[in-house]
Write a protein that holds these residues in place. Structure first.
Motif, PDB file in Angstrom:
ATOM      1  N   GLY A   4       0.796  -1.227   0.000  1.00  0.00           N
ATOM      2  CA  GLY A   4       0.000   0.000   0.000  1.00  0.00           C
ATOM      3  C   GLY A   4       0.825   1.272   0.000  1.00  0.00           C
ATOM      4  O   GLY A   4       0.283   2.361  -0.202  1.00  0.00           O
ATOM      5  N   ALA A   5       2.136   1.153   0.206  1.00  0.00           N
ATOM      6  CA  ALA A   5       3.001   2.338   0.251  1.00  0.00           C
ATOM      7  C   ALA A   5       2.963   3.150  -1.036  1.00  0.00           C
ATOM      8  O   ALA A   5       2.848   4.383  -0.985  1.00  0.00           O
ATOM      9  CB  ALA A   5       4.437   1.922   0.594  1.00  0.00           C
ATOM     10  N   PRO A   6       3.056   2.532  -2.236  1.00  0.00           N
ATOM     11  CA  PRO A   6       2.971   3.351  -3.453  1.00  0.00           C
ATOM     12  C   PRO A   6       1.653   4.104  -3.574  1.00  0.00           C
ATOM     13  O   PRO A   6       1.635   5.276  -3.973  1.00  0.00           O
ATOM     14  CB  PRO A   6       3.133   2.313  -4.574  1.00  0.00           C
ATOM     15  N   LEU A   7       0.548   3.458  -3.227  1.00  0.00           N
ATOM     16  CA  LEU A   7      -0.753   4.126  -3.304  1.00  0.00           C
ATOM     17  C   LEU A   7      -0.838   5.268  -2.300  1.00  0.00           C
ATOM     18  O   LEU A   7      -1.425   6.324  -2.592  1.00  0.00           O
ATOM     19  CB  LEU A   7      -1.874   3.120  -3.055  1.00  0.00           C
ATOM     20  N   ILE A   8      -0.252   5.088  -1.125  1.00  0.00           N
ATOM     21  CA  ILE A   8      -0.242   6.168  -0.127  1.00  0.00           C
ATOM     22  C   ILE A   8       0.473   7.389  -0.685  1.00  0.00           C
ATOM     23  O   ILE A   8       0.003   8.525  -0.538  1.00  0.00           O
ATOM     24  CB  ILE A   8       0.420   5.677   1.176  1.00  0.00           C
ATOM     25  N   LEU A   9       1.620   7.167  -1.336  1.00  0.00           N
ATOM     26  CA  LEU A   9       2.378   8.286  -1.894  1.00  0.00           C
ATOM     27  C   LEU A   9       1.589   9.007  -2.982  1.00  0.00           C
ATOM     28  O   LEU A   9       1.506  10.244  -2.994  1.00  0.00           O
ATOM     29  CB  LEU A   9       3.708   7.783  -2.451  1.00  0.00           C
ATOM     30  N   VAL A  10       1.006   8.239  -3.911  1.00  0.00           N
ATOM     31  CA  VAL A  10       0.237   8.863  -4.990  1.00  0.00           C
ATOM     32  C   VAL A  10      -0.961   9.618  -4.420  1.00  0.00           C
ATOM     33  O   VAL A  10      -1.287  10.724  -4.870  1.00  0.00           O
ATOM     34  CB  VAL A  10      -0.219   7.793  -5.998  1.00  0.00           C
ATOM     35  N   ALA A  11      -1.618   9.042  -3.415  1.00  0.00           N
ATOM     36  CA  ALA A  11      -2.786   9.692  -2.815  1.00  0.00           C
ATOM     37  C   ALA A  11      -2.394  10.964  -2.065  1.00  0.00           C
ATOM     38  O   ALA A  11      -3.173  11.934  -2.025  1.00  0.00           O
ATOM     39  CB  ALA A  11      -3.504   8.723  -1.873  1.00  0.00           C
ATOM     40  N   LEU A  12      -1.209  10.988  -1.465  1.00  0.00           N
ATOM     41  CA  LEU A  12      -0.752  12.203  -0.775  1.00  0.00           C
ATOM     42  C   LEU A  12      -0.628  13.365  -1.763  1.00  0.00           C
ATOM     43  O   LEU A  12      -1.082  14.482  -1.493  1.00  0.00           O
ATOM     44  CB  LEU A  12       0.586  11.950  -0.090  1.00  0.00           C
ATOM     45  N   GLY A  13       0.018  13.092  -2.903  1.00  0.00           N
ATOM     46  CA  GLY A  13       0.125  14.136  -3.913  1.00  0.00           C
ATOM     47  C   GLY A  13      -1.225  14.552  -4.443  1.00  0.00           C
ATOM     48  O   GLY A  13      -1.485  15.744  -4.667  1.00  0.00           O
ATOM     49  N   MET A  14      -2.122  13.599  -4.644  1.00  0.00           N
ATOM     50  CA  MET A  14      -3.464  13.901  -5.133  1.00  0.00           C
ATOM     51  C   MET A  14      -4.240  14.746  -4.129  1.00  0.00           C
ATOM     52  O   MET A  14      -5.066  15.586  -4.512  1.00  0.00           O
ATOM     53  CB  MET A  14      -4.217  12.602  -5.406  1.00  0.00           C
TER      54      MET A  14
END
Length: 355
Positions: free
Chosen positions: A54-64
C-alpha cells in the motif's frame, strides 16, 4: 449524548471504523491474519504486506490530496508511475554493471527529475495557461502512457539489480523500505502543511482562488507546487513498483492508480470541490483500498469480478460516511409532532343570551 455519538462526529471516525471492520473480516478466512513474525531479521505477516504493497498508493494519494485541495485533479499520476519506472529500468539495463550503486543512483535521479518536469508541465497548463485541470492532466495521462511504452520499446524491461530492488523489496531495521519511505514523505507533508502557513494557503486557494489572489496570495504558484509534488510522489511510487518486480511495463504499470488515489482522498474526507484536506484521512483511505484488495484476493474472488466487487464495497463505504445517508437509513425521518386539536365534549354547548 453517548460516547460513540460524540466520536462519530469526528472526521476520521468512519474511515477508521471501516478499516477496522475490513481487517477483522479477514479473520473469518485467515485466522492468523494478525500474526506478525520475524524471519531472517525481517518482519513478515499480512499486516506488513498491506503496508508494503500500500506504500505506493499512499504516496500517490498524498500528492493527489494537495492537488484536490487546490480545487484541481490529476489524472496523469498513473502514467507518471509508468514513465519513471520505465526510465529507471531502461537506464539500469543499459549500463554494464547493473549492481553498481552509482549507476542506480543516476537512474533514480533521472526518473525523479523527469517526474518534476512532468509536474511542472501539468502545473503550467493549469496555473499558467488556465486549462481546466481534468483536461490538462488528461493530455499527459494519454501521452504519458505512450511515452512509457516508447521508453521500453513496447516490451517489458527486466533487470537484475540488487541495489535497485532494495527500493521496493528491501528491508531496513526489520521494516520494509517502502513503508519507511512512505512514513518519511508523510511526516514531511504534515510538517509543511500543518506546521507552516502552506497548508492554509492551499486551503484558501482551493476555497476561493480569486479571493486568495486579491488577498495577495500567489495562487498560481501554490497550484504549480501542488502538481509538482503530486508528480514527485508518483515518481517515487513508480520506482517502488518497478523495483519490487525488477521490471518495467509501460502498458500496465500504474494502471488505474489515479482512480484509486482519488478514491483514497475522498474516503479520507477531502472534498473534491477543494478547500480543507486531511493527510491522515488520505493515508487511512489508501490503507482501506489496499486492505480491500488484499481481502478480495484472500477470499478467492474470481479475477474477472474483482473490479466489480471493489467498486461495490467502495460505494458502500462512501455511503456509510455520508451523514445524510446515515440520517435517512439508520435514524429514519423525524416524524412531525401531531397537530393539536380542540378538546371535544359530549355536554351541550352553553350559549349566553344577552338580557
Amino acid at each position: 449524548m453517548t460516547t460513540i455519538t460524540r466520536l462519530a462526529k469526528y472526521r476520521l471516525f468512519w474511515p477508521v471504523a471501516i478499516l477496522v471492520v475490513l481487517l477483522l473480516s479477514n479473520l473469518i478466512f485467515t485466522p492468523s491474519f494478525f500474526k506478525i513474525e520475524v524471519r531472517d531479521g525481517h518482519l513478515y505477516g499480512s499486516l506488513i504486506d498491506i503496508l508494503r504493497f500500500g506504500a505506493p498508493l499512499i504516496l500517490v494519494a498524498l500528492g493527489m490530496t494537495l492537488v484536490i485541495a487546490t480545487g484541481g485533479i490529476d489524472l496523469s499520476v498513473g502514467s507518471v508511475v509508468a514513465i519513471c519506472g520505465a526510465l529507471a529500468c531502461w537506464r539500469i539495463s543499459e549500463q554494464g554493471d547493473q549492481n553498481s550503486v552509482g549507476g542506480v543512483l543516476v537512474a533514480v535521479v533521472m526518473a525523479l527529475g523527469l517526474a518534476l518536469l512532468l509536474g511542472l508541465w501539468n502545473g503550467f497548463l493549469v496555473a499558467g495557461i488556465g486549462i481546466q485541470p481534468i483536461i490538462a492532466t488528461l493530455i499527459l495521462m494519454v501521452a504519458g502512457r505512450g511515452l512509457a511504452q516508447l521508453i521500453t520499446d513496447g516490451q517489458i524491461i527486466t533487470i537484475n539489480s540488487s541495489p535497485y530492488k532494495e527500493i521496493g523489496a528491501g528491508y531496513l531495521l526489520t521494516f520494509p523500505v517502502p513503508v519507511l519511505i512512505a512514513i518519511v514523505v508523510i511526516v514531511v507533508s504534515v510538517l509543511l502543511t500543518r506546521r507552516t502557513a502552506l497548508g492554509m494557503l492551499v486551503e484558501s486557494v482551493g476555497g476561493n482562488a480569486e479571493a486568495s489572489r486579491l488577498a495577495g496570495i500567489r495562487s498560481r504558484r501554490i497550484k504549480l507546487m501542488a502538481y509538482v509534488f503530486a508528480a514527485l510522489c508518483a515518481g517515487i511510487a513508480g520506482l517502488m513498483i518497478s523495483s519490487n518486480v525488477s521490471s518495467a511495463d509501460g502498458n500496465n504499470a500504474g494502471l488505474w492508480y489515479e482512480l484509486d488515489a482519488i478514491l483514497a482522498v475522498v474516503i479520507g474526507g477531502t472534498l473534491l470541490t477543494g478547500g480543507r484536506f486531511s493527510i491522515g484521512g488520505t493515508v487511512i483511505g489508501a490503507l482501506i483500498i489496499q486492505t480491500l484488495t488484499t481481502t478480495i484476493y484472500t477470499i478467492g474472488v474470481p479475477p474477472e469480478t474483482t473490479l466489480l466487487v471493489k467498486a461495490l464495497v467502495v460505494t458502500i463505504v462512501c455511503l456509510v460516511q455520508s451523514p445524510s445517508f446515515r440520517e435517512k437509513v439508520f435514524k429514519g425521518r423525524r416524524q412531525r409532532p401531531p397537530t393539536p386539536t380542540a378538546p371535544t365534549s359530549d355536554a351541550p354547548t352553553k350559549v349566553e343570551v344577552p338580557a
